[in-house]
Design an enzyme around this catalytic site. Structure first.
Site, short mmCIF file in Angstrom:
data_model
loop_
_atom_site.label_atom_id
_atom_site.label_comp_id
_atom_site.label_asym_id
_atom_site.label_seq_id
_atom_site.Cartn_x
_atom_site.Cartn_y
_atom_site.Cartn_z
CE LYS A 19 -0.36 0.71 11.36
NZ LYS A 19 0.35 0.18 10.22
CE LYS A 67 2.21 6.68 1.88
NZ LYS A 67 1.81 5.51 1.10
CE LYS A 105 -7.97 6.60 7.91
NZ LYS A 105 -8.00 5.79 6.72
#
Ligand code: TRP
Length: 355
Positions: A223, A118, A220
């Site tokens: 979003k 992040k 996987k």
């Protein structure tokens, strides 16, 4: 008198309120939460404070909290059986977060994989070299890595420890955070020479964590555009997404190995369709008669059978603010009862006492 009935184990898990829930959340988390609600003392919450570390838009934060709550309930979480709450409704969490931070090292936080990811994103660094620490300290542009991101694992540890959770059902990506939680619990106990906290363990439902692949042929479900099926997707959108899923040119010879994008569709099918359906298309692949268009149509139908009823309930619950408020008010009350007892003990242990 002693209570003969064995005390139910405490289960705790949270989902960050950063957007709509998708099929990955459903099979990876929600459907399991639902299965656990009869056998455990379950506490499920919306992690809005955690969402602030990456999604600080006030309007979005608020809307997303309501949306996730509606999605929890629509997926079958029963507010009578579980404690369903919003993280920020329990101020004891924030207070204990400050206290626990006194025993957490900035080095160990900076080495956490999710923090590095992040932080790189926040600074716009694409390489995955180890210089991220230097980049953070040396950075004097407008881009910054907020301290909340660094202390994310402290806050998560507090979520878990303040509820004295035994079991924490989380996916692979959260295992490191759970490991840190255990480490903080041990550290607290050894520093204060107590056995106050028990170490929580992951709970993977007696099997492998399910992996829900996305539609874009890669890994996987996440979003990103074209990869994700949301529980709230309407019929048309969902069909379109599935029909556009990445495949290949099709098998050229019998029993050819299956490519990753097509294997992903089989994996999705195994989650939503019956085993005969999967076998039908597996056989068709093996003898080269498969038509991906047909397979996708079937897949879309079977996904819709699961998601459409949920979608309808989401819309219904989402439109009933009064009901939502009632649910979270009750959840907050219970969650605070547990949390304030822990906080009281922790303060006492740490020497923060009334004069
Ligand atoms: N970090 C978790 C995630 O991103 C969400 C979370 C916050 C959580 N606090 C938690 C999960 C406590 C389990 C227990 O998915």
């Amino acid at each position: 008198m002693e209570n003969k009935e064995e005390k139910k184990k405490i289960v705790l898990s949270g989902i960050r309120s950063t957007g709509n829930l998708h099929l990955g959340n459903y099979f990876g988390a929600l459907s399991k939460f639902v299965k656990m609600q009869d056998d455990y003392d379950c506490r499920y919450f919306v992690a809005d404070l955690h969402a602030l570390t990456t999604h600080p838009d006030p309007k979005m934060i608020h809307e997303n909290v309501k949306q996730i709550l509606a999605e929890y309930l629509a997926a079958g979480l029963d507010p009578e059986k579980n404690t369903i709450f919003v993280q920020s409704d329990v101020p004891e969490i924030s207070e204990m977060y400050l206290l626990l931070n006194m025993h957490v090292g900035i080095g160990e936080l900076m080495r956490t994989a999710s923090f590095k990811d992040k932080a790189r994103k926040a600074l716009g660094i694409t390489s995955d070299g180890d210089e991220i620490e230097k980049e953070i300290i040396g950075n004097n542009t407008n881009q910054r890595v907020n301290a909340g991101l660094l202390t994310y694992p402290t806050l998560m540890a507090v979520d878990i420890l303040i509820q004295k959770a035994d079991l924490v059902p989380v996916g692979k990506d959260q295992e490191q955070h759970l490991e840190l939680t255990r480490r903080f619990a041990r550290r607290f106990n050894s520093f204060y020479k107590t056995d106050y906290f028990t170490e929580p363990t992951n709970f993977n439902f007696g099997g492998e964590a399910v992996k829900v692949p996305g539609l874009d042929g890669s890994g996987k479900m996440g979003k990103s555009e074209g990869n994700c099926i949301y529980l709230i997707d309407d019929e048309k959108t969902l069909r379109k997404k599935v029909m556009r899923a990445v495949t290949d040119e099709g098998p050229k010879e019998p029993n050819q190995p299956v490519s990753q994008p097509v294997e992903n569709l089989f994996t999705l099918m195994a989650l939503v369709s019956g085993p005969e359906v999967v076998k039908h298309y597996r056989d068709a692949y093996a003898d080269c008669s498969i038509r991906y268009g047909d397979m996708k149509k079937q897949l879309a139908e079977d996904i819709l059978k699961i998601t459409l009823p949920i979608r309808e309930r989401i819309l219904e619950i989402r439109g009933d603010d009064e009901y939502l408020s009632k649910v979270v008010a009750r959840g907050a009350e219970r969650a605070r009862e547990y949390a304030s007892a822990t906080l009281r003990d922790v303060k006492e242990i740490m020497g923060i006492r009334k004069v």
